[in-house]
Design an enzyme around this catalytic site. Structure first.
Site, PDB file in Angstrom:
ATOM      1  CB  SER A 140     117.386  -1.041  93.163  1.00 22.07           C
ATOM      2  OG  SER A 140     116.529  -2.083  92.766  1.00 22.07           O
ATOM      3  CE1 TYR A 153     120.158  -4.624  96.145  1.00 19.98           C
ATOM      4  CE2 TYR A 153     117.961  -4.080  95.358  1.00 19.98           C
ATOM      5  CZ  TYR A 153     119.310  -4.223  95.122  1.00 19.98           C
ATOM      6  OH  TYR A 153     119.820  -3.973  93.867  1.00 19.98           O
TER       7      TYR A 153
HETATM    8  P1  NAP Z   1     127.055  -8.025  90.629  1.00 20.26           P
HETATM    9  O1  NAP Z   1     127.186  -8.559  89.246  1.00 20.26           O
HETATM   10  O2  NAP Z   1     126.741  -8.949  91.751  1.00 20.26           O
HETATM   11  O3  NAP Z   1     128.405  -7.201  90.981  1.00 20.26           O
HETATM   12  C1  NAP Z   1     128.544  -6.598  92.231  1.00 20.26           C
HETATM   13  C2  NAP Z   1     129.831  -5.820  92.268  1.00 20.26           C
HETATM   14  O4  NAP Z   1     129.923  -5.163  93.564  1.00 20.26           O
HETATM   15  C3  NAP Z   1     131.072  -6.677  92.144  1.00 20.26           C
HETATM   16  O5  NAP Z   1     132.039  -5.949  91.398  1.00 20.26           O
HETATM   17  C4  NAP Z   1     131.534  -6.842  93.603  1.00 20.26           C
HETATM   18  O6  NAP Z   1     132.949  -7.018  93.761  1.00 20.26           O
HETATM   19  C5  NAP Z   1     131.161  -5.481  94.151  1.00 20.26           C
HETATM   20  N1  NAP Z   1     131.027  -5.444  95.615  1.00 20.26           N
HETATM   21  C6  NAP Z   1     130.122  -6.096  96.399  1.00 20.26           C
HETATM   22  N2  NAP Z   1     130.313  -5.798  97.693  1.00 20.26           N
HETATM   23  C7  NAP Z   1     131.374  -4.934  97.741  1.00 20.26           C
HETATM   24  C8  NAP Z   1     132.057  -4.271  98.777  1.00 20.26           C
HETATM   25  N3  NAP Z   1     131.708  -4.418 100.075  1.00 20.26           N
HETATM   26  N4  NAP Z   1     133.105  -3.463  98.467  1.00 20.26           N
HETATM   27  C9  NAP Z   1     133.486  -3.282  97.164  1.00 20.26           C
HETATM   28  N5  NAP Z   1     132.859  -3.885  96.125  1.00 20.26           N
HETATM   29  C10 NAP Z   1     131.822  -4.705  96.410  1.00 20.26           C
HETATM   30  O7  NAP Z   1     125.930  -6.907  90.689  1.00 20.26           O
HETATM   31  P2  NAP Z   1     125.248  -5.998  89.542  1.00 20.26           P
HETATM   32  O8  NAP Z   1     124.001  -6.659  89.117  1.00 20.26           O
HETATM   33  O9  NAP Z   1     126.245  -5.581  88.539  1.00 20.26           O
HETATM   34  O10 NAP Z   1     124.798  -4.758  90.446  1.00 20.26           O
HETATM   35  C11 NAP Z   1     125.519  -3.540  90.476  1.00 20.26           C
HETATM   36  C12 NAP Z   1     124.665  -2.514  91.221  1.00 20.26           C
HETATM   37  O11 NAP Z   1     123.424  -2.371  90.542  1.00 20.26           O
HETATM   38  C13 NAP Z   1     124.333  -2.924  92.663  1.00 20.26           C
HETATM   39  O12 NAP Z   1     124.359  -1.768  93.482  1.00 20.26           O
HETATM   40  C14 NAP Z   1     122.918  -3.444  92.550  1.00 20.26           C
HETATM   41  O13 NAP Z   1     122.233  -3.328  93.755  1.00 20.26           O
HETATM   42  C15 NAP Z   1     122.359  -2.539  91.473  1.00 20.26           C
HETATM   43  N6  NAP Z   1     121.193  -3.081  90.787  1.00 20.26           N
HETATM   44  C16 NAP Z   1     121.270  -4.220  90.038  1.00 20.26           C
HETATM   45  C17 NAP Z   1     120.132  -4.678  89.383  1.00 20.26           C
HETATM   46  C18 NAP Z   1     120.146  -5.917  88.533  1.00 20.26           C
HETATM   47  O14 NAP Z   1     119.069  -6.325  88.067  1.00 20.26           O
HETATM   48  N7  NAP Z   1     121.295  -6.538  88.289  1.00 20.26           N
HETATM   49  C19 NAP Z   1     118.936  -3.984  89.498  1.00 20.26           C
HETATM   50  C20 NAP Z   1     118.889  -2.820  90.249  1.00 20.26           C
HETATM   51  C21 NAP Z   1     120.036  -2.366  90.888  1.00 20.26           C
HETATM   52  P3  NAP Z   1     133.637  -8.516  93.672  1.00 20.26           P
HETATM   53  O15 NAP Z   1     133.661  -8.857  92.209  1.00 20.26           O
HETATM   54  O16 NAP Z   1     134.989  -8.355  94.243  1.00 20.26           O
HETATM   55  O17 NAP Z   1     132.738  -9.423  94.455  1.00 20.26           O
END
Ligand code: NAP
Length: 242
Positions: A140, A153
């Site tokens: 991130s 984080y």
């Molecule tokens: P999200 O919509 O909240 O989805 C998170 C995903 O991670 C879900 O599929 C969830 O599964 C899964 N998950 C969480 N904890 C877990 C665990 N202990 N074991 C297995 N699966 C787990 O998040 P997102 O925005 O798509 O983010 C995806 C990645 O991108 C993350 O690493 C986040 O830090 C990174 N990121 C996001 C952003 C942003 O702006 N969105 C920016 C920078 C980085 P369930 O559906 O079963 O809960």
């Protein structure tokens, strides 16, 4: 068949990555923790488009759960291999450090950093034996710049960048590449509580990014064309941090 394992593939960025990698010809293992309905919907979309998708639920932060799930998958797929691993599962539990609870600190570190370690160590065995692999870690902007309210984080995501660089050098001779992508603000469940109208004014591109834009970058790093790129962290943030 060649499979891609995408952790946290049920929603947001992970779901978009699953669909892109399927369109690129890989069979997909969709990992998630609890939201089976969302994971099933991703699998249905992939299958409707002619692809192959399987669900493999486990908590990435549990060493036992990771080892048992991958072991079971390998036993059931003696002729298949995992050639692509996307360590995407992640959570946010923001708080100013002065108020941060120990479990908020630990949950975020455990999911991002221990999750990376447990899953990668287990899947890497097959890649090293087969002398081919692509590992992509979703870090991130927070891990590069540090964001207030996100000491847990930012620390986890920065550590993931360090691990990416170290592992890349360990496994390059075996034709396994290890890279990271560092998204800025991307529209997903994780960012739905943010004030998009105001925050997007900070972004030179003038908008939040889409999960599919991150997926396109991951898909390139997962392809054979990216063979000479390793140990890198590629930002995708609309110019927010350069
Ligand atoms: P999200 O919509 O909240 O989805 C998170 C995903 O991670 C879900 O599929 C969830 O599964 C899964 N998950 C969480 N904890 C877990 C665990 N202990 N074991 C297995 N699966 C787990 O998040 P997102 O925005 O798509 O983010 C995806 C990645 O991108 C993350 O690493 C986040 O830090 C990174 N990121 C996001 C952003 C942003 O702006 N969105 C920016 C920078 C980085 P369930 O559906 O079963 O809960």
């Amino acid at each position: 068949m060649d499979y891609a394992l995408v952790t946290g593939g049920s929603r947001g960025i992970g779901a978009a990555i699953c669909k892109r990698l399927s369109a690129q010809g890989l069979s997909i293992i969709i990992n998630y923790r609890s939201n089976e309905q969302a994971a099933r919907a991703v699998a249905d979309d992939i299958e409707a488009a002619g692809g192959v998708a399987e669900l493999l639920p486990f908590d990435v932060s549990s060493e036992e759960a990771v080892d048992a799930a991958v072991e079971r998958w390998e036993t059931e797929h003696p002729d298949d291999r995992i050639t692509v691993l996307v360590n995407n599962a992640g959570i946010r539990e923001d708080n100013l450090l002065i108020f941060m609870q120990t479990d908020q600190w630990k949950r975020v570190i455990d999911t991002t950093l221990d999750g990376f370690f447990f899953v990668t160590r287990r899947v890497l065995k097959g890649m090293l034996t087969k002398r081919y692999g692509r590992i992509i870690n979703v870090t991130s902007l927070s891990g590069l710049k540090g964001l207030p309210g996100q000491a847990n984080y930012s620390a986890a995501k920065a550590a993931l960048i360090g691990a990416t660089k170290a592992l890349a050098q360990e496994v390059a001779p075996r034709k396994v590449t290890v890279n990271a992508v560092a998204p800025g603000f991307i529209r997903s469940d994780m960012t739905k509580d943010l004030d998009e109208e105001n925050l997007k004014k900070l972004v030179p591109a003038g908008r939040f990014g889409e999960a599919d834009e991150v997926a396109a970058l991951v898909a390139f790093l997962a392809s054979e064309d990216s063979a000479y790129i390793t140990g890198q962290t590629i930002s995708i943030n609309g110019g927010l941090y350069t």
